[in-house]
Design an enzyme around this catalytic site. Structure first.
Site, PDB file in Angstrom:
ATOM      1  N   GLY A  22      -4.027   3.579   1.272  1.00  0.00           N
ATOM      2  CA  GLY A  22      -4.334   3.562   2.441  1.00  0.00           C
ATOM      3  C   GLY A  22      -3.402   2.803   3.080  1.00  0.00           C
ATOM      4  O   GLY A  22      -3.617   1.463   4.575  1.00  0.00           O
TER       5      GLY A  22
ATOM      6  N   ASN B  55       0.478  -0.897  -0.084  1.00  0.00           N
ATOM      7  CA  ASN B  55      -0.185  -0.039   0.014  1.00  0.00           C
ATOM      8  C   ASN B  55       0.930   1.381  -0.110  1.00  0.00           C
ATOM      9  O   ASN B  55       2.061   1.750   1.113  1.00  0.00           O
ATOM     10  CB  ASN B  55      -0.918   0.020   1.196  1.00  0.00           C
ATOM     11  CG  ASN B  55      -1.669  -1.517   1.493  1.00  0.00           C
ATOM     12  OD1 ASN B  55      -1.671  -1.752   0.338  1.00  0.00           O
ATOM     13  ND2 ASN B  55      -2.066  -1.439   2.225  1.00  0.00           N
TER      14      ASN B  55
ATOM     15  N   HIS C 118       6.867  -1.462   3.102  1.00  0.00           N
ATOM     16  CA  HIS C 118       6.833  -2.812   3.133  1.00  0.00           C
ATOM     17  C   HIS C 118       6.031  -3.021   2.434  1.00  0.00           C
ATOM     18  O   HIS C 118       5.266  -2.488   1.907  1.00  0.00           O
ATOM     19  CB  HIS C 118       5.960  -2.624   4.605  1.00  0.00           C
ATOM     20  CG  HIS C 118       4.546  -1.985   4.624  1.00  0.00           C
ATOM     21  ND1 HIS C 118       4.412  -1.197   4.973  1.00  0.00           N
ATOM     22  CD2 HIS C 118       3.273  -2.400   5.237  1.00  0.00           C
ATOM     23  CE1 HIS C 118       3.088  -0.345   5.012  1.00  0.00           C
ATOM     24  NE2 HIS C 118       2.687  -1.786   5.224  1.00  0.00           N
TER      25      HIS C 118
ATOM     26  N   HIS D 239       3.583  -6.793   2.101  1.00  0.00           N
ATOM     27  CA  HIS D 239       2.697  -7.971   2.692  1.00  0.00           C
ATOM     28  C   HIS D 239       2.288  -8.871   2.140  1.00  0.00           C
ATOM     29  O   HIS D 239       2.508  -9.189   0.290  1.00  0.00           O
ATOM     30  CB  HIS D 239       0.867  -7.752   3.208  1.00  0.00           C
ATOM     31  CG  HIS D 239       0.780  -6.387   3.240  1.00  0.00           C
ATOM     32  ND1 HIS D 239       0.292  -6.204   4.993  1.00  0.00           N
ATOM     33  CD2 HIS D 239       1.188  -4.642   3.533  1.00  0.00           C
ATOM     34  CE1 HIS D 239       0.246  -5.198   5.286  1.00  0.00           C
ATOM     35  NE2 HIS D 239       0.236  -4.301   4.148  1.00  0.00           N
TER      36      HIS D 239
HETATM   37  P1  AMP Z   1      -0.309  -0.684   5.822  1.00  0.00           P
HETATM   38  O1  AMP Z   1      -2.094  -0.984   5.883  1.00  0.00           O
HETATM   39  O2  AMP Z   1      -0.103  -1.153   4.904  1.00  0.00           O
HETATM   40  O3  AMP Z   1       0.242   0.431   5.905  1.00  0.00           O
HETATM   41  O4  AMP Z   1      -0.086  -1.997   6.706  1.00  0.00           O
HETATM   42  C1  AMP Z   1       0.216  -2.040   8.083  1.00  0.00           C
HETATM   43  C2  AMP Z   1       0.425  -3.047   8.721  1.00  0.00           C
HETATM   44  O5  AMP Z   1       1.388  -2.902   9.836  1.00  0.00           O
HETATM   45  C3  AMP Z   1      -0.915  -3.645   8.698  1.00  0.00           C
HETATM   46  O6  AMP Z   1      -1.279  -4.592   7.944  1.00  0.00           O
HETATM   47  C4  AMP Z   1      -0.711  -3.788  10.633  1.00  0.00           C
HETATM   48  O7  AMP Z   1      -2.306  -5.118  10.616  1.00  0.00           O
HETATM   49  C5  AMP Z   1       0.577  -4.235  10.620  1.00  0.00           C
HETATM   50  N1  AMP Z   1       0.822  -4.022  12.192  1.00  0.00           N
HETATM   51  C6  AMP Z   1       0.578  -2.548  13.123  1.00  0.00           C
HETATM   52  N2  AMP Z   1       1.250  -2.683  13.685  1.00  0.00           N
HETATM   53  C7  AMP Z   1       2.186  -3.557  14.343  1.00  0.00           C
HETATM   54  C8  AMP Z   1       2.934  -4.103  14.799  1.00  0.00           C
HETATM   55  N3  AMP Z   1       3.385  -3.793  16.501  1.00  0.00           N
HETATM   56  N4  AMP Z   1       3.822  -5.481  14.056  1.00  0.00           N
HETATM   57  C9  AMP Z   1       3.120  -6.475  13.675  1.00  0.00           C
HETATM   58  N5  AMP Z   1       2.655  -5.422  12.394  1.00  0.00           N
HETATM   59  C10 AMP Z   1       1.552  -4.311  12.456  1.00  0.00           C
END
Ligand code: AMP
Length: 120
Positions: free
Chosen positions: A98, A92, A105, A107
């Site tokens: 979003g 994203n 990163h 996913h």
């Molecule tokens: P995005 O919306 O692409 O920025 O995704 C951020 C991701 O980070 C989401 O899937 C969250 O579930 C994940 N996330 C948020 N906090 C943590 C955390 N402390 N450790 C691991 N993943 C996290």
């Protein structure tokens, strides 16, 4: 492009201020399980450098970091046994994408047949 915000949660994970369930670590990249998984297997791979999104990463990271990152992604896919069964990579970017955490990163989602790519 927005400036990198070093208070973001992934920067805190890299500084070991908050824990993460690490899957794989290299000189330039870190992979860990998503804390709020949206699939039976849901991993995140991040560069250790401070990049906000894919564009920032591709524009400003070194070739070593970029190569290291994509090898780390493939390592995790292999480690989680997702080569044969398949998986989905998502990155994203920005407001319309979003993106919640402003540290680049990818996913890696798998472990089941995933639904349609986008649900509006
Ligand atoms: P995005 O919306 O692409 O920025 O995704 C951020 C991701 O980070 C989401 O899937 C969250 O579930 C994940 N996330 C948020 N906090 C943590 C955390 N402390 N450790 C691991 N993943 C996290």
């Amino acid at each position: 492009m927005q400036a990198y915000d070093s208070t973001n949660i992934f920067a805190k994970i890299l500084r070991k201020e908050i824990p993460a369930t690490v899957i794989h670590e290299t000189a330039c990249s870190l992979a860990f399980h998503d804390a709020f998984p949206k699939a039976p297997l849901h991993a995140l791979v991040i560069p250790k450098g401070a990049y906000t999104d894919l564009h920032d990463f591709c524009k400003n990271a070194s070739d070593t970091e970029i190569t290291d990152f994509w090898h780390a992604v493939d390592h995790v896919i292999t480690d989680l046994n997702l080569v044969e069964s398949g998986c989905r990579l998502i990155s994203n970017s920005g407001a319309n994408g979003g993106q919640e955490v402003p540290h680049f990163h990818v996913h890696i989602c798998g472990g089941t047949k995933l639904g349609p790519m986008l649900v509006k």
